[in-house]
Design an enzyme around this catalytic site. Structure first.
Site, PDB file in Angstrom:
ATOM      1  N   ASP A 284       0.817  -1.230   0.000  1.00 48.53           N
ATOM      2  CA  ASP A 284       0.000   0.000   0.000  1.00 48.53           C
ATOM      3  C   ASP A 284       0.842   1.269   0.000  1.00 48.53           C
ATOM      4  OD1 ASP A 284      -2.191  -1.712   0.268  1.00 48.53           O
ATOM      5  OD2 ASP A 284      -2.152  -1.605   2.445  1.00 48.53           O
ATOM      6  N   ASP A 508      -9.487  -6.246   8.040  1.00 47.42           N
ATOM      7  CA  ASP A 508      -8.847  -5.196   7.241  1.00 47.42           C
ATOM      8  C   ASP A 508      -9.015  -3.819   7.872  1.00 47.42           C
ATOM      9  OD1 ASP A 508      -8.029  -6.896   5.076  1.00 47.42           O
ATOM     10  OD2 ASP A 508     -10.117  -6.925   4.409  1.00 47.42           O
TER      11      ASP A 508
END
Length: 569
Positions: A284, A508
């Site tokens: 990410d 998540d």
């Protein structure tokens, strides 16, 4: 310790005299088969404030098309110029990489370069040299018995080949405690080092050394891979609040000295030299600098900050450089997923910025063993009911709302194509890819058994696709997802392994605001009522309700992943 190693270490401890020549070289009685490379480091001229040195590398391993030699100084030596290599220095760490004209280094071949440097006080010889991550001038045991704990193993092209993979006992216990969880509780998963405290262990959880000690126990007399996720960049995950980290955008020095350096120290402990340590480096991060900055509708101000200050590039480069110094570490850089980078304006630019990071802060492309896609994501491995080349009712599949002009419809085709793009960008031709298949199975009763109706391109694609998200941009606790392919080595061309880098059952992100001391914010993409933004084309989030903070155990999700597993449990 053998006599030859003792003699070698004594030789490496020499200190250059004021006017003499100092040499760090392998003793004559160490055979070429047992020593993968030798380094002859000679101080040619020395004066009170500087010196010149000549270095010759001899390669006793497989032929190379490029090379990078690394060493560190104990003092304040600083390279000021060089010839026949591209030399960079970060602190005391020096990297000498080939020029365009001398990258070829055959088996038994040698290459030489030189440099000038400044110093004050003493000018001690470097104690250790590594060539492309392999320690030179050290007997690796030749073709004798297999390595035991603390005995360096031979570096291999695919670390997963002929090796077991570490089962995290903490995740395994959580899985086994769930009804039906014992069916998968023996599967290997990644160990996430998502904050500095995770290195030593916090909240009663195992630290890095504890995991490595347990890995040695699991290893036995064979080979074993340990999977670590390096995940703590300053300003981490600039486009998703749920996975923001503890370090602010400018805290690059803390990242280096308080996070990466301690990890390197532990991984470099000779006790763990027989383990194959695979790192997933900073998910990410780098793709955000391409897709979520500038004038794009998907732009996020925080990503503009990280692009401007360069700390993603610097952090990834520093991590690759330092961890790449450890001979048994295999670095795999995060490469997003097809639903993020599969479009033309994201594909090549993302590979280019990964090359920029891999050559920053003293790192070279030789510090990168490969790349990993779909980490902690849900993209289907292979869509069998349609292809990117299909045309329905006069329209290409690329024109469907689901594909939306992407070049790829699944993760396997993307990973293989992106590997080729990375090689074109300057990475080594033998890089391997990993695909995280922990949650991309999309099985269960809703899994299509054939193509959709040919009424329109949308009915054709939507009726046949396995991936049942509202949009490929949806990433948080996705409803309907299932466990994917079980971890396996070398499953397809260019793919080193399918892995479960994200431990199934770990959230998540929270579906509502939860105060915490982990630096994790609330992201609306984890809220099942959220109607979306430009990054998911303004679709519903598709997230499950009642989710805990990221990384915390989410029983309801774990049960759904088992129900929808494909292949089925």
């Amino acid at each position: 310790m053998s006599r030859t190693r003792t003699a070698l270490l004594a030789a490496l401890a020499l200190v250059a005299g004021a006017a003499g020549t100092a040499v760090a070289a392998v003793p004559d009685d160490v055979g070429a088969k047992a020593v993968p490379c030798t380094v002859d480091y000679k101080v040619q001229n020395q004066w009170s404030t500087g010196f010149t040195a000549a270095v010759t590398i001899t390669n006793n391993s497989a032929a190379k098309s490029s090379w990078a030699l690394k060493w560190s100084y104990a003092g304040n030596q600083q390279v000021t110029s060089g010839w026949n290599s591209r030399i960079t220095q970060s602190g005391t760490s020096v990297t000498a990489a080939n020029e365009t004209y001398n990258g070829a280094l055959g088996t038994g071949g040698s290459v030489s370069f030189g440099f000038q440097a400044s110093y004050s006080g003493s000018n001690a010889l470097p104690a250790t040299f590594t060539l492309d991550g392999v320690t030179c001038n050290v007997d690796d045991g030749g073709s004798g018995p297999g390595p035991g704990p603390g005995t360096p193993g031979t570096r291999v092209d695919n670390p997963y080949a002929d090796a077991k993979v570490y089962v995290n006992p903490e995740w395994s216990a959580n899985a086994a405690a769930e009804p039906g969880g014992s069916r998968i509780s023996n599967q290997p998963t990644g160990v996430w080092l998502d904050r500095t405290a995770a290195i030593a262990g916090t909240g009663g959880k195992m630290g890095l050394r504890a995991h490595l000690d347990e890995a040695l126990r699991q290893k036995g007399s064979g080979e074993l891979v340990v999977q670590l996720v390096i995940y703590n960049l300053p300003g981490r995950d600039c486009s998703a609040l749920a996975s923001n980290g503890e370090l602010g955008p400018t805290e690059i020095d803390k990242y280096k000295t308080q996070y990466i350096d301690p990890i390197k120290t532990i991984l470099g402990d000779p006790k763990y030299a027989s383990l194959r340590i695979v790192t997933t480096v900073e998910i990410d991060s780098l793709p955000n600098l391409v897709t979520n900055t500038g004038s794009r509708p998907t732009a996020v101000p925080q990503c503009d900050v990280m692009k401007a200050n360069g700390n993603y590039v610097k952090g990834v480069g520093y991590a690759l450089n330092k961890l790449g110094d450890v001979a048994n570490v295999y670095n795999y850089v995060d490469a997003g997923h097809h639903g993020w980078l599969g479009w033309d304006d994201n594909f090549a630019p993302s590979a280019a910025i990964m090359k920029e990071a891999a050559t920053a802060e003293g790192a070279t492309v030789n510090d990168v063993h490969g790349f990993i896609t779909n980490t902690a994501n849900y993209s289907a491995l292979k869509e069998n009911n349609f292809t990117i080349n299909d045309t329905v009712a006069g329209k290409s599949v690329r024109e469907s709302k689901w594909v939306d002009w992407n070049r790829y419809v699944d993760e396997l085709s993307f990973a293989q194509a992106f590997r080729n793009q990375l090689v074109s960008a300057g990475f080594n031709s033998n890089i391997g890819m990993l695909i995280d298949t922990s949650r991309n199975g999309w099985g269960g009763t809703a899994r299509p058994t054939g193509p959709g109706a040919t009424t329109s391109v949308d009915t054709y694609v939507d009726g046949g696709r396995y991936d049942r998200r509202f949009n490929t941009g949806n990433w948080c606790n996705q409803s309907g997802a299932g466990l994917g392919e079980r971890p396996k080595a070398a499953p397809a061309a260019g793919i080193d392994a399918y892995v479960w880098m994200k431990p199934p059952g770990e959230s998540d992100g929270a579906s509502s605001v939860i105060p915490n001391d982990e630096g994790k914010g609330f992201d609306r993409m984890c809220d099942p009522t959220y109607t979306g933004n430009a990054r998911n084309n303004f679709n519903m989030s598709g997230a499950l309700a009642n989710a805990p903070l990221s990384g915390h155990w989410f029983s309801a999700q774990f049960q759904e992943l088992m129900r929808n597993a494909y292949p089925a449990l």
